[in-house]
Motif scaffolding. Structure first.
Motif, mmCIF file in Angstrom:
data_model
loop_
_atom_site.group_PDB
_atom_site.id
_atom_site.type_symbol
_atom_site.label_atom_id
_atom_site.label_comp_id
_atom_site.label_asym_id
_atom_site.label_seq_id
_atom_site.Cartn_x
_atom_site.Cartn_y
_atom_site.Cartn_z
ATOM 1 N N ILE A 120 16.185 -5.473 -11.915
ATOM 2 C CA ILE A 120 15.395 -4.309 -12.336
ATOM 3 C C ILE A 120 14.304 -4.023 -11.312
ATOM 4 C CG2 ILE A 120 13.814 -3.420 -14.110
ATOM 5 C CD1 ILE A 120 15.384 -5.196 -16.127
ATOM 6 N N ARG A 121 14.237 -2.776 -10.864
ATOM 7 C CA ARG A 121 13.142 -2.346 -9.993
ATOM 8 C C ARG A 121 12.028 -1.769 -10.884
ATOM 9 N NH1 ARG A 121 12.098 -0.372 -4.824
ATOM 10 N NH2 ARG A 121 13.059 -2.363 -4.209
ATOM 11 N N VAL A 122 10.855 -2.351 -10.761
ATOM 12 C CA VAL A 122 9.684 -1.892 -11.501
ATOM 13 C C VAL A 122 8.738 -1.236 -10.505
ATOM 14 C CG1 VAL A 122 7.739 -2.563 -12.962
ATOM 15 C CG2 VAL A 122 9.942 -3.723 -13.217
ATOM 16 N N MET A 123 8.467 0.044 -10.704
ATOM 17 C CA MET A 123 7.608 0.814 -9.810
ATOM 18 C C MET A 123 6.191 0.833 -10.363
ATOM 19 S SD MET A 123 8.066 2.625 -7.008
ATOM 20 C CE MET A 123 7.694 4.125 -6.079
ATOM 21 N N VAL A 124 5.222 0.434 -9.519
ATOM 22 C CA VAL A 124 3.809 0.417 -9.911
ATOM 23 C C VAL A 124 3.029 1.169 -8.840
ATOM 24 C CG1 VAL A 124 1.917 -1.004 -10.769
ATOM 25 C CG2 VAL A 124 4.252 -1.903 -10.831
ATOM 26 N N GLN A 125 2.229 2.156 -9.274
ATOM 27 C CA GLN A 125 1.523 3.012 -8.327
ATOM 28 C C GLN A 125 0.077 3.233 -8.764
ATOM 29 O OE1 GLN A 125 4.745 5.941 -9.150
ATOM 30 N NE2 GLN A 125 4.701 6.329 -6.937
ATOM 31 N N ARG A 126 -0.754 3.542 -7.796
ATOM 32 C CA ARG A 126 -2.129 3.924 -8.127
ATOM 33 C C ARG A 126 -2.125 5.363 -8.634
ATOM 34 N NH1 ARG A 126 -6.145 0.332 -6.556
ATOM 35 N NH2 ARG A 126 -5.634 -1.118 -4.861
ATOM 36 N N LEU A 180 7.709 -6.033 -19.189
ATOM 37 C CA LEU A 180 7.995 -5.934 -17.759
ATOM 38 C C LEU A 180 7.015 -4.989 -17.073
ATOM 39 C CD1 LEU A 180 11.905 -5.767 -17.667
ATOM 40 C CD2 LEU A 180 10.443 -7.727 -17.146
ATOM 41 N N GLY A 181 6.675 -3.909 -17.760
ATOM 42 C CA GLY A 181 5.703 -2.971 -17.203
ATOM 43 C C GLY A 181 4.345 -3.618 -17.004
ATOM 44 N N GLU A 182 3.945 -4.440 -17.948
ATOM 45 C CA GLU A 182 2.657 -5.128 -17.834
ATOM 46 C C GLU A 182 2.700 -6.188 -16.739
ATOM 47 O OE1 GLU A 182 -1.275 -6.360 -18.434
ATOM 48 O OE2 GLU A 182 -0.191 -4.497 -18.845
ATOM 49 N N LEU A 183 3.825 -6.876 -16.613
ATOM 50 C CA LEU A 183 3.972 -7.858 -15.545
ATOM 51 C C LEU A 183 3.852 -7.170 -14.185
ATOM 52 C CD1 LEU A 183 4.636 -10.728 -14.546
ATOM 53 C CD2 LEU A 183 7.070 -10.145 -14.782
ATOM 54 N N GLY A 184 4.445 -6.010 -14.041
ATOM 55 C CA GLY A 184 4.353 -5.261 -12.798
ATOM 56 C C GLY A 184 2.919 -4.867 -12.481
ATOM 57 N N ARG A 185 2.211 -4.392 -13.479
ATOM 58 C CA ARG A 185 0.819 -3.978 -13.269
ATOM 59 C C ARG A 185 -0.054 -5.168 -12.864
ATOM 60 N NH1 ARG A 185 -4.083 -3.402 -15.614
ATOM 61 N NH2 ARG A 185 -3.451 -4.800 -17.293
ATOM 62 N N ARG A 186 0.154 -6.307 -13.509
ATOM 63 C CA ARG A 186 -0.619 -7.509 -13.175
ATOM 64 C C ARG A 186 -0.309 -7.986 -11.764
ATOM 65 N NH1 ARG A 186 1.583 -10.853 -17.849
ATOM 66 N NH2 ARG A 186 1.136 -12.561 -16.409
ATOM 67 N N ALA A 187 0.957 -7.873 -11.368
ATOM 68 C CA ALA A 187 1.330 -8.268 -10.011
ATOM 69 C C ALA A 187 0.651 -7.370 -8.979
ATOM 70 C CB ALA A 187 2.847 -8.212 -9.853
ATOM 71 N N ALA A 188 0.600 -6.076 -9.256
ATOM 72 C CA ALA A 188 -0.060 -5.140 -8.338
ATOM 73 C C ALA A 188 -1.541 -5.467 -8.209
ATOM 74 C CB ALA A 188 0.131 -3.707 -8.834
ATOM 75 N N LEU A 189 -2.181 -5.763 -9.319
ATOM 76 C CA LEU A 189 -3.604 -6.120 -9.291
ATOM 77 C C LEU A 189 -3.835 -7.366 -8.444
ATOM 78 C CD1 LEU A 189 -4.563 -5.497 -13.034
ATOM 79 C CD2 LEU A 189 -5.519 -4.294 -11.063
ATOM 80 N N GLN A 190 -2.961 -8.347 -8.593
ATOM 81 C CA GLN A 190 -3.106 -9.593 -7.839
ATOM 82 C C GLN A 190 -2.908 -9.361 -6.345
ATOM 83 O OE1 GLN A 190 -4.255 -12.473 -8.383
ATOM 84 N NE2 GLN A 190 -3.603 -13.459 -6.484
ATOM 85 N N LEU A 191 -1.867 -8.637 -5.984
ATOM 86 C CA LEU A 191 -1.609 -8.372 -4.571
ATOM 87 C C LEU A 191 -2.734 -7.567 -3.940
ATOM 88 C CD1 LEU A 191 2.193 -7.575 -4.782
ATOM 89 C CD2 LEU A 191 1.183 -9.396 -3.419
ATOM 90 N N ALA A 192 -3.279 -6.613 -4.703
ATOM 91 C CA ALA A 192 -4.336 -5.754 -4.169
ATOM 92 C C ALA A 192 -5.644 -6.508 -3.956
ATOM 93 C CB ALA A 192 -4.563 -4.559 -5.100
ATOM 94 N N ARG A 193 -5.793 -7.647 -4.614
ATOM 95 C CA ARG A 193 -6.993 -8.457 -4.374
ATOM 96 C C ARG A 193 -7.019 -8.967 -2.939
ATOM 97 N NH1 ARG A 193 -5.799 -10.486 -9.817
ATOM 98 N NH2 ARG A 193 -7.375 -9.664 -11.248
ATOM 99 N N MET A 194 -5.845 -9.273 -2.417
ATOM 100 C CA MET A 194 -5.753 -9.784 -1.047
ATOM 101 C C MET A 194 -5.420 -8.691 -0.048
ATOM 102 S SD MET A 194 -3.935 -13.512 -1.480
ATOM 103 C CE MET A 194 -4.395 -13.920 0.205
ATOM 104 N N TYR A 195 -4.764 -7.638 -0.522
ATOM 105 C CA TYR A 195 -4.382 -6.536 0.362
ATOM 106 C C TYR A 195 -4.802 -5.221 -0.297
ATOM 107 C CZ TYR A 195 -1.627 -10.268 2.433
ATOM 108 O OH TYR A 195 -1.239 -11.448 3.014
ATOM 109 N N PRO A 196 -6.087 -4.899 -0.234
ATOM 110 C CA PRO A 196 -6.629 -3.747 -0.966
ATOM 111 C C PRO A 196 -6.101 -2.399 -0.503
ATOM 112 C CG PRO A 196 -8.298 -4.709 0.477
ATOM 113 C CD PRO A 196 -7.156 -5.665 0.457
ATOM 114 N N GLY A 197 -5.422 -2.338 0.638
ATOM 115 C CA GLY A 197 -4.891 -1.073 1.110
ATOM 116 C C GLY A 197 -3.609 -0.641 0.419
ATOM 117 N N LEU A 198 -3.018 -1.521 -0.381
ATOM 118 C CA LEU A 198 -1.759 -1.188 -1.052
ATOM 119 C C LEU A 198 -1.947 -0.023 -2.024
ATOM 120 C CD1 LEU A 198 -0.357 -4.744 -1.897
ATOM 121 C CD2 LEU A 198 0.165 -3.301 0.079
#
Length: 251
Positions: A120-126, A180-198
């Protein structure tokens, strides 16, 4: 910081900085003879992938079936190669991947749809307020005989609800999609902590036979156009609207 990150190992490391993701990320290592041997003999099936590859290109499934005459094998595309011992297997793999940087990841036996594995591809965007939002999900079913589900490699795009309804009740499916949608959102938040340009990410999530979700990898330049195939056009319209917003954003 840049909005794109190619290295799968760096993205995996960023997720694992947060303890909560350890149960969702398969063991992943930089590939070497030692790490492949250890992972293969622990899990019996692993995937090796280019650290910065896309569209499933270069992905190879490696298996060890103890007790067989040819216990070691790997599959790339539709072809399967078998070996009597690990050194022969590894030598063949090194000849194939040459000097490219690869990773080895614990293999997950995916759920199937019509006897073909899917993920499953989960799309998460700002969004307009720059908050992370899960905007779409779509299932990707592998082409017959293939080990990758990517649309660019011949995979079939199917709605998540249709895929899961062959395994779960409608009520459980709806609840699972929300999780799954919530897992995707949490993953985006975590990645953005280290890579804020995402600005947007696409998570490739596998489900095992106990319906446990596994984050196989994260794409920081996900294809928004695959959602065009969904019957619910509102999902595609939202994904494209956010994609255009993030493409012009200077943040």
């Amino acid at each position: 910081m840049g909005r794109y990150l190619l290295s799968k190992l760096k993205k995996t490391a960023a997720l694992l900085k947060n303890e909560q993701f350890k149960e969702y990320v398969p063991q992943t290592f930089k590939m070497s003879k030692a790490t492949l041997f250890e992972a293969l003999h622990t899990h019996h099936m692993v995937y090796i992938k280019p650290d910065s590859g896309m569209h499933g290109i270069g992905v190879i499934r490696v298996e060890w079936k103890n007790g067989e005459i040819w216990p070691y094998s790997y599959q790339t595309g539709l072809r399967i190669y078998k070996f009597s011992n690990f050194p022969s297997l590894y030598e063949s793999l090194r000849e194939r991947i040459k000097s490219k940087s690869y990773l080895v990841q614990r293999g997950i036996h995916l759920l199937k749809y019509r006897d073909r594995p899917f993920d499953i591809r989960v799309m998460v965007q700002r969004n307009k307020k720059s908050h992370w939002e899960t905007t779409g999900m779509i299932g990707r079913v592998a082409a017959p005989g293939k080990i990758v589900t990517n649309y660019h490699s011949g995979g079939m795009l199917v709605s998540v609800e249709k895929l899961l309804s062959s395994h779960l009740s409608n009520e459980t499916t709806n609840r699972y999609v929300r999780q799954l949608g919530e897992l995707g959102r949490r993953a985006a938040l975590q990645l953005a902590r280290m890579y804020p340009g995402l600005r947007e990410i696409g998570l490739d999530i596998a489900l095992d036979n106990k319906y446990h979700p596994w984050i196989l990898e994260v794409n920081t330049s996900p294809d928004p156009y695959i959602f065009r195939s969904l019957k619910n056009k509102k999902i595609y319209e939202k994904v494209i609207r956010y994609h255009r917003l993030n493409s012009v954003s200077k943040k």
